[in-house]
Design an enzyme around this catalytic site. Structure first.
Site, PDB file in Angstrom:
ATOM      1  N   GLY A  20       0.818  -1.216   0.000  1.00  0.00           N
ATOM      2  CA  GLY A  20       0.000   0.000   0.000  1.00  0.00           C
ATOM      3  C   GLY A  20       0.853   1.268   0.000  1.00  0.00           C
ATOM      4  CG  LEU A  69       2.518   0.035   7.970  1.00  0.00           C
ATOM      5  CD1 LEU A  69       3.316   0.739   6.881  1.00  0.00           C
ATOM      6  CD2 LEU A  69       2.305   0.966   9.158  1.00  0.00           C
ATOM      7  CB  ALA A  70      -1.947  -5.118   6.740  1.00  0.00           C
ATOM      8  CB  ALA A  71      -5.704  -1.479   8.463  1.00  0.00           C
ATOM      9  CD  GLN A  72     -12.143  -1.504   5.401  1.00  0.00           C
ATOM     10  OE1 GLN A  72     -11.742  -0.821   4.432  1.00  0.00           O
ATOM     11  NE2 GLN A  72     -12.982  -1.030   6.298  1.00  0.00           N
ATOM     12  CB  THR A 127      -6.408   6.415  12.168  1.00  0.00           C
ATOM     13  OG1 THR A 127      -7.235   7.398  11.563  1.00  0.00           O
ATOM     14  CG2 THR A 127      -7.318   5.399  12.817  1.00  0.00           C
ATOM     15  CD  GLU A 178     -11.910   8.858  10.145  1.00  0.00           C
ATOM     16  OE1 GLU A 178     -13.033   8.574  10.581  1.00  0.00           O
ATOM     17  OE2 GLU A 178     -11.706   9.773   9.311  1.00  0.00           O
ATOM     18  CE1 TYR A 200      -9.340   2.387   9.517  1.00  0.00           C
ATOM     19  CE2 TYR A 200      -9.931   4.686   9.830  1.00  0.00           C
ATOM     20  CZ  TYR A 200      -8.975   3.714   9.599  1.00  0.00           C
ATOM     21  OH  TYR A 200      -7.652   4.085   9.479  1.00  0.00           O
ATOM     22  CE  LYS A 220      -6.289   1.107  11.532  1.00  0.00           C
ATOM     23  NZ  LYS A 220      -4.924   0.575  11.421  1.00  0.00           N
ATOM     24  CG  HIS A 245      -0.712   9.555   6.093  1.00  0.00           C
ATOM     25  ND1 HIS A 245      -1.517   9.333   7.187  1.00  0.00           N
ATOM     26  CD2 HIS A 245      -0.223   8.365   5.733  1.00  0.00           C
ATOM     27  CE1 HIS A 245      -1.491   8.061   7.491  1.00  0.00           C
ATOM     28  NE2 HIS A 245      -0.733   7.440   6.616  1.00  0.00           N
ATOM     29  NE  ARG A 297      -5.076   8.645   1.562  1.00  0.00           N
ATOM     30  CZ  ARG A 297      -5.470   8.028   2.674  1.00  0.00           C
ATOM     31  NH1 ARG A 297      -5.276   6.734   2.827  1.00  0.00           N
ATOM     32  NH2 ARG A 297      -6.028   8.715   3.651  1.00  0.00           N
TER      33      ARG A 297
HETATM   34  P1  GDP Z   1     -11.144   9.664   5.885  1.00  0.00           P
HETATM   35  O1  GDP Z   1     -10.914  10.930   6.595  1.00  0.00           O
HETATM   36  O2  GDP Z   1     -10.236   8.556   6.345  1.00  0.00           O
HETATM   37  O3  GDP Z   1     -12.557   9.212   5.871  1.00  0.00           O
HETATM   38  O4  GDP Z   1     -10.657   9.929   4.364  1.00  0.00           O
HETATM   39  P2  GDP Z   1     -11.491  10.134   3.007  1.00  0.00           P
HETATM   40  O5  GDP Z   1     -10.510  10.639   2.014  1.00  0.00           O
HETATM   41  O6  GDP Z   1     -12.237   8.901   2.643  1.00  0.00           O
HETATM   42  O7  GDP Z   1     -12.555  11.265   3.361  1.00  0.00           O
HETATM   43  C1  GDP Z   1     -12.158  12.544   3.774  1.00  0.00           C
HETATM   44  C2  GDP Z   1     -13.368  13.441   3.850  1.00  0.00           C
HETATM   45  O8  GDP Z   1     -13.835  13.708   2.531  1.00  0.00           O
HETATM   46  C3  GDP Z   1     -14.561  12.856   4.605  1.00  0.00           C
HETATM   47  O9  GDP Z   1     -15.087  13.854   5.437  1.00  0.00           O
HETATM   48  C4  GDP Z   1     -15.547  12.503   3.505  1.00  0.00           C
HETATM   49  O10 GDP Z   1     -16.913  12.563   3.902  1.00  0.00           O
HETATM   50  C5  GDP Z   1     -15.248  13.610   2.508  1.00  0.00           C
HETATM   51  N1  GDP Z   1     -15.730  13.279   1.159  1.00  0.00           N
HETATM   52  C6  GDP Z   1     -16.562  14.044   0.409  1.00  0.00           C
HETATM   53  N2  GDP Z   1     -16.836  13.429  -0.745  1.00  0.00           N
HETATM   54  C7  GDP Z   1     -16.160  12.239  -0.730  1.00  0.00           C
HETATM   55  C8  GDP Z   1     -16.054  11.163  -1.665  1.00  0.00           C
HETATM   56  O11 GDP Z   1     -16.656  11.171  -2.729  1.00  0.00           O
HETATM   57  N3  GDP Z   1     -15.253  10.119  -1.307  1.00  0.00           N
HETATM   58  C9  GDP Z   1     -14.562  10.096  -0.127  1.00  0.00           C
HETATM   59  N4  GDP Z   1     -13.764   9.058   0.146  1.00  0.00           N
HETATM   60  N5  GDP Z   1     -14.673  11.089   0.781  1.00  0.00           N
HETATM   61  C10 GDP Z   1     -15.449  12.145   0.479  1.00  0.00           C
END
Ligand code: GDP
Length: 333
Positions: free
Chosen positions: A11, A77-80, A122, A124, A145, A149, A174, A179
């Site tokens: 990844g 680092l492996a994860a869902q 994370t 999150e 998720y 974590k 990051h 990505r």
């Molecule tokens: P996360 O912070 O690990 O959930 O990383 P993401 O890149 O998946 O999402 C970052 C933020 O972008 C979150 O608040 C999502 O709700 C927002 N977001 C808005 N539109 C999208 C989309 O189409 N795809 C994803 N992945 N996130 C989105």
């Protein structure tokens, strides 16, 4: 020569970390589920890595992999990692993210308890605190998720209390050209490249107001390594300290694209290019995440090098190059 075992080596983070550890003179072992040659990010270093087959859900495979690698350091680092998938598959998310880590810790404790273990924690885990987050900020995750974590992070603390050198690096978002394409930043930069090269399909996104502290993955893997070299095992928050909205990210992408492409190929406005689609809105949305990584700066001397515009520029350039390559075209100057 120090030996490191990386789970999730194919990844984004695994591949940057492998490059970094090889440069430092490590013998790098990678846990993989399938042929490592299939990972684009490992192409350049694949011949310098020892691979072992295994799956975090399969204890036997982990035992064998661990015995072969016999590592001084393990980077888990492996994860869902995708929040929406964690709602679709919460039990599987837990099995990989918590169960997998529990299996690893038990193996380390029983077989080679002096191995130092890094767990990929994370931001999150914090949920909607509405403030800048440090190592002292309480956790309040809002998704399976984030909860998985947090559980793994607590497990690290419990094993640390039993004497293992194990810690959780609380990394904020990051990104990089590596990505996953489902994450919002990469989804945007890929779509921008496709638009510029002629595909005028509207980009469908969810919440454009949510804010993240986006840094560069290549900087963050250095923090992972630094944490394991410290005298005592301690969790650290890693981020840039600045948050931007998804809308800001879109705006910056347009700025970067305009620098390298003909004006008529670039969307004039975000509205012309992007459409909000409710299928991408989230339950338990986290509205803003921002890191206070002053402890890492003080104890580890770690600081991010790449700022937000540089990160966006790097991602846009890489996606333009790869979409161009895929189309076999030179339509853009
Ligand atoms: P996360 O912070 O690990 O959930 O990383 P993401 O890149 O998946 O999402 C970052 C933020 O972008 C979150 O608040 C999502 O709700 C927002 N977001 C808005 N539109 C999208 C989309 O189409 N795809 C994803 N992945 N996130 C989105």
């Amino acid at each position: 020569m120090r030996r490191a075992l990386i789970t999730g080596i194919s990844g984004q983070d695994g591949s940057y970390l492998a490059e970094y550890l090889l440069d430092l003179g490590y013998e790098v072992w990678g846990l993989v589920r399938r042929e490592p040659e299939t990972s684009r990010w490992l192409e350049k270093i694949v011949h310098r890595i020892e691979f072992v087959y295994g799956d975090l859900r399969d204890e036997e495979s982990l035992k064998v992999a661990f015995q072969k690698a016999w590592p001084d350091e393990v980077y888990n680092l492996a994860a869902q990692v995708f929040v929406p998938t964690s709602w679709e598959c919460p039990a599987e998310t837990f099995d990989i993210n918590v169960g997998g880590f529990a299996r690893l810790l038990q193996i380390v404790e029983r077989q080679k308890p002096d191995t130092r273990v890094y767990q990929a924690s994370t931001s999150e885990m914090f949920g909607n605190v509405g403030a800048i987050c440090s190592e002292r900020t309480p956790f309040s995750p809002t998704s399976p998720y984030g909860t998985s974590k947090m559980a793994a992070h607590r497990l690290a603390a419990v094993y640390r209390n039993r004497g293992l050198f194990v810690l959780g690096g609380i990394l904020f978002n990051h990104e990089s050209p590596r990505r996953g394409p489902e994450m919002v930043t990469r989804k945007i930069t890929r779509a921008a490249a496709r638009w510029v090269l002629g595909d005028r399909t509207k980009l469908k996104l969810g919440n454009l107001q949510s804010r993240r502290d986006w840094g560069f993955a290549g900087d963050y893997v250095k923090a992972m390594h630094a944490m394991l070299q410290h005298d005592t095992p301690k969790d650290y928050v890693i981020g840039t300290g600045v948050s931007h909205s998804v809308q800001d990210f879109l705006r910056q992408v347009l700025i970067e694209v305009k620098k390298v492409c003909h004006e008529e190929d670039v969307p004039r406005t975000i509205e012309e290019w992007v459409e909000v689609d409710s299928q991408f809105l989230r339950t338990g949305e986290i509205h803003d995440l921002r890191a206070d990584s002053s402890a890492a700066q003080k104890d580890l001397g770690w600081q991010p090098k790449v700022d937000f515009p540089q990160l966006v520029e790097m991602m846009v350039e890489a996606d333009l190059a790869s979409v161009r390559e895929a189309l076999g075209t030179k339509a853009v100057s």
